[in-house]
Design an enzyme around this catalytic site. Structure first.
Site, PDB file in Angstrom:
ATOM      1  N   LYS A 114       0.818  -1.205   0.000  1.00 26.03           N
ATOM      2  CA  LYS A 114       0.000   0.000   0.000  1.00 26.03           C
ATOM      3  C   LYS A 114       0.865   1.275   0.000  1.00 26.03           C
ATOM      4  O   LYS A 114       0.432   2.322  -0.470  1.00 26.03           O
ATOM      5  CB  LYS A 114      -0.911   0.030   1.235  1.00 26.03           C
TER       6      LYS A 114
HETATM    7  C1  PLP Z   1      -4.514  -4.770   0.900  1.00 22.98           C
HETATM    8  C2  PLP Z   1      -3.753  -6.036   0.849  1.00 22.98           C
HETATM    9  C3  PLP Z   1      -4.092  -7.055  -0.046  1.00 22.98           C
HETATM   10  C4  PLP Z   1      -5.282  -6.954  -0.970  1.00 22.98           C
HETATM   11  O1  PLP Z   1      -5.094  -5.996  -1.971  1.00 22.98           O
HETATM   12  P1  PLP Z   1      -6.356  -5.446  -2.814  1.00 22.98           P
HETATM   13  O2  PLP Z   1      -5.819  -4.347  -3.624  1.00 22.98           O
HETATM   14  O3  PLP Z   1      -7.326  -4.972  -1.778  1.00 22.98           O
HETATM   15  O4  PLP Z   1      -6.880  -6.582  -3.592  1.00 22.98           O
HETATM   16  C5  PLP Z   1      -3.286  -8.180  -0.083  1.00 22.98           C
HETATM   17  N1  PLP Z   1      -2.233  -8.320   0.747  1.00 22.98           N
HETATM   18  C6  PLP Z   1      -1.884  -7.364   1.629  1.00 22.98           C
HETATM   19  C7  PLP Z   1      -0.727  -7.593   2.533  1.00 22.98           C
HETATM   20  C8  PLP Z   1      -2.623  -6.190   1.709  1.00 22.98           C
HETATM   21  O5  PLP Z   1      -2.283  -5.246   2.588  1.00 22.98           O
END
Ligand code: PLP
Length: 493
Positions: free
Chosen positions: A112
Site C-alpha cells: 500500500k
Molecule cells: C490490501 C492487501 C491485499 C489486498 O489488496 P487489494 O488491492 O485490496 O486486492 C493483499 N495483501 C496485503 C498484505 C494487503 O495489505
C-alpha cells in the site's frame, strides 16, 4: 483525458476532480474514459529510467491535467528517501521462471505504501487545482491501508485523516502500528465489526447529504484513501510496468508474455495489473488468489457474485473481504461501459448481496483471469515448503498467492514466466509465520520478531523494530454504528 463514473456515463471530470472527490456523487467509481497505450518509444524510455522516471511516464498518460512540474513534485516527494535503497519494487527470482515482486520496502512494510506515499501529493495538488476546502480522508482498513495512509498523510497541511479498523481483524503488529501513530492531524478508531462493515459505513458517510452540509459549513470536503480512489490505483500500475521493464533488462524470455498472480481482497492491486496489460504490457493470465473468503474465486468461475456466505477471519487478514469494491470498475469495462447495467448489479449486491453478470462478461472474465483460493492450513504449508525449498520467507498473503499459482501451474501446465505480487513483509505477521514454520515462541510480539529473524537469518525491517516501546495514542473501540458520530466529534462539526 477525462474520467467517467461507473454508474453514470454522462459524468466527465478531469483527474484532479476524480482524485479530489474519491467517489462519484452517484456512488459509482471514477475511471479513465479510455486506456492509454505504451508506444515503442515509451517502452525504450521506461527501460532506461529509474522507478521515479517510470512513474512519471505512466502518470503523465493518465493525469493529463497535471503539469510537468506538478508531476515532478508528486513523484519526487513520494519516492525519495522513503523506500529501501531507492529500489521500491525489486523482483526476487525464486527460480528460473518465477519472480517474487516485493512490494513491501516502504515505511509500513506493505504494498500500500507505493500508492499511499504519493496519494497525499496527488490529492493536495488536485485540491489546489480545483480549489476545494480542507480535505478529510476517511479510511476503512483491513490493516495495511490504514497504517500506510496514516504515514502518508501525517502532518500534511490542509488534511485530516480518520482511520477505522476492525478491532479483532488485524494482526498485533498492525494494531500497534496504527494505535501508536504520530501526527497532529490523525485519528484512529477500532470498531466492533469486520472490514466490510467499516467500508460500507464509510461509503455511506461519504454520500450522506446531511453530512455533506455539515462538512461544508466547517469548510471541509471528504476524500478517500481507499482503492476506490483513482489516485490510489494509478501509482499501482507503475510497478507492473516497472516489473516488465526489469524483466526486459535482465533478458527474461518474454516471447509468450508473462503471468501475474496477485493476492486479492478489494481487487485494487489486480485491477492495476489489468490496466498495465491493457496499456500493452504483455501479461497473459491474471491469477486472482483469495483466502477462505473466496467470493472472487467463485465469481471468476461462475459469473455469480454472492456475498451471502460466512465471513472468515484468516491469517491473511488484509484479504478478509467479501465486497471487493474495485470489481465494479472491471465489470464496467467488460460490459462495454454499460452504466445502467452496472448500477443494477451494484444495487442488487446492496439489496440481495448477489448479482450475476451476462454470458458475454463471464466469457471475457474467464479469458483474462484464473481464480483460486486456499485456506489457512494450505497457507501455512506453503510458507513452510517455500522456505524449505528456496530459503525464501513469505508473508501469509503472499503465501496464498504462491499456493494458488502452484495450483494453476499444476492444473494447466502453463510454464510461462510469472511474477507473484508479494504484498507484505513476513514480519507484519510474525506470529502466523512462526506458527507455519512450527517454531515455538511464547514471548511477547517483539520476542517473536527476534526469534523469526534468528531462525531464518532474515532482518527485521527497521519500521517494525522501531515500534518497540512506542506509546499507544489510540485505543478506542466503538460500535460500527457510531462511526458517523466519531467523525463529527473529531472534526468538531
Ligand atoms: C490490501 C492487501 C491485499 C489486498 O489488496 P487489494 O488491492 O485490496 O486486492 C493483499 N495483501 C496485503 C498484505 C494487503 O495489505
Amino acid at each position: 483525458m477525462n474520467y467517467v463514473s461507473t454508474r453514470d456515463n454522462s459524468v466527465s471530470v478531469p483527474s484532479a476532480r476524480a482524485i479530489g472527490l474519491g467517489i462519484s456523487k452517484d456512488g459509482g467509481l471514477f475511471l479513465p474514459e479510455s486506456i492509454p497505450s505504451l508506444t515503442k518509444e515509451d517502452i525504450d524510455a521506461l527501460v532506461k529510467a529509474d522507478y521515479k522516471g517510470r512513474a512519471k511516464i505512466v502518470l503523465r498518460k493518465f493525469l493529463t491535467d497535471f503539469t510537468e512540474e506538478e508531476l515532478d513534485y508528486c513523484v519526487e516527494g513520494a519516492y525519495t528517501g522513503s523506500f529501501d535503497e531507492e529500489l521500491p519494487a525489486p523482483i526476487y527470482a525464486l527460480d528460473r521462471t518465477v519472480g517474487i515482486l516485493e512490494l513491501w520496502h516502504g515505511p509500513t512494510c506493505a504494498f500500500k505504501d507505493l500508492a499511499l506515499q504519493i496519494l497525499p501529493y496527488l490529492l493536495t495538488t488536485s485540491a489546489k487545482k480545483i480549489d476545494s476546502g480542507k480535505i478529510v480522508i476517511l479510511v476503512a482498513t483491513s490493516g495495511d491501508t490504514g497504517k500506510a495512509a496514516l504515514e502518508g498523510f501525517k502532518n500534511v497541511k490542509g488534511t485530516d485523516i480518520i482511520v477505522f479498523y476492525p478491532s479483532d481483524g488485524v494482526s498485533a503488529m498492525q494494531k500497534l502500528q496504527m494505535d501508536s501513530q504520530e501526527g497532529d492531524n490523525v485519528c484512529v478508531c477500532a470498531i466492533k465489526g469486520n472490514f466490510d462493515d467499516a467500508q460500507s459505513r464509510v461509503k455511506e458517510i461519504f454520500t450522506d447529504k446531511q453530512m455533506a452540509e455539515k462538512l461544508a459549513e466547517g469548510g471541509y470536503v471528504f476524500s478517500s484513501a481507499n482503492s476506490i480512489n483513482w489516485g490510489r490505483l494509478v501509482p499501482q500500475i507503475v510497478y507492473y510496468v516497472s516489473a516488465y521493464c526489469d524483466m526486459l533488462s535482465v533478458g527474461t524470455d518474454l516471447e509468450n508474455g508473462f503471468n501475474v498472480t496477485v493476492p486479492t481482497g478489494n481487487f485494487g492491486n489486480i485491477l492495476a495489473a489489468y490496466y498495465a496489460k491493457e496499456m500493452g504490457v504483455p501479461i497473459n493470465k491474471l491469477i486472482c488468489a483469495s483466502n477462505q473468503n473466496n467470493v472472487l474465486t467463485d465469481f471468476i468461475n461462475t459469473g455469480v457474485y454472492d456475498r451471502n456466505r460466512a465471513f472468515h477471519t484468516t491469517m491473511s487478514p488484509s484479504m478478509d473481504i467479501l465486497i471487493s469494491s474495485n470489481l465494479e470498475r472491471m465489470i464496467y469495462m467488460l460490459s462495454g461501459c454499460d452504466d445502467k447495467q452496472v448500477t443494477e448489479w451494484q444495487n442488487a449486491l446492496k439489496s440481495e448481496g448477489r448479482f450475476e453478470v451476462t454470458d458475454d462478461v463471464k466469457g471475457k472474465i474467464k479469458d483474462i483471469f484464473y481464480g483460486g483460493c486456499c485456506d489457512d492450513e494450505k497457507t501455512k504449508s506453503t510458507i513452510k515448503e517455500t522456505y524449505e525449498k528456496y530459503g525464501y520467507l513469505l508473508d501469509t498473503h503472499t503465501a496464498v498467492a504462491v499456493a494458488v499459482y502452484n495450483e494453476y501451474r499444476e492444473k494447466t501446465g502453463d510454464t510461462t514466466p510469472a511474477i507473484i505480487a508479494s504484498t507484505a513483509s513476513p514480519y507484519k505477521f510474525a506470529n502466523s509465520v512462526l506458527d507455519a514454520l512450527e517454531i515455538e515462541e511464547n514471548g511477547d510480539d517483539f520476542q517473536k520478531l527476534a526469534t523469526l529473524s534468528k531462525a531464518t537469518n532474515t532482518p527485521i525491517p527497521a519500521p517494525i523494530s522501531a515500534l518497540k516501546g512506542k506509546e499507544r495514542r489510540f485505543g478506542d473501540v466503538i460500535d460500527r454504528d457510531e462511526m458517523r458520530d466519531a467523525v463529527c466529534k473529531y472534526l468538531k462539526i
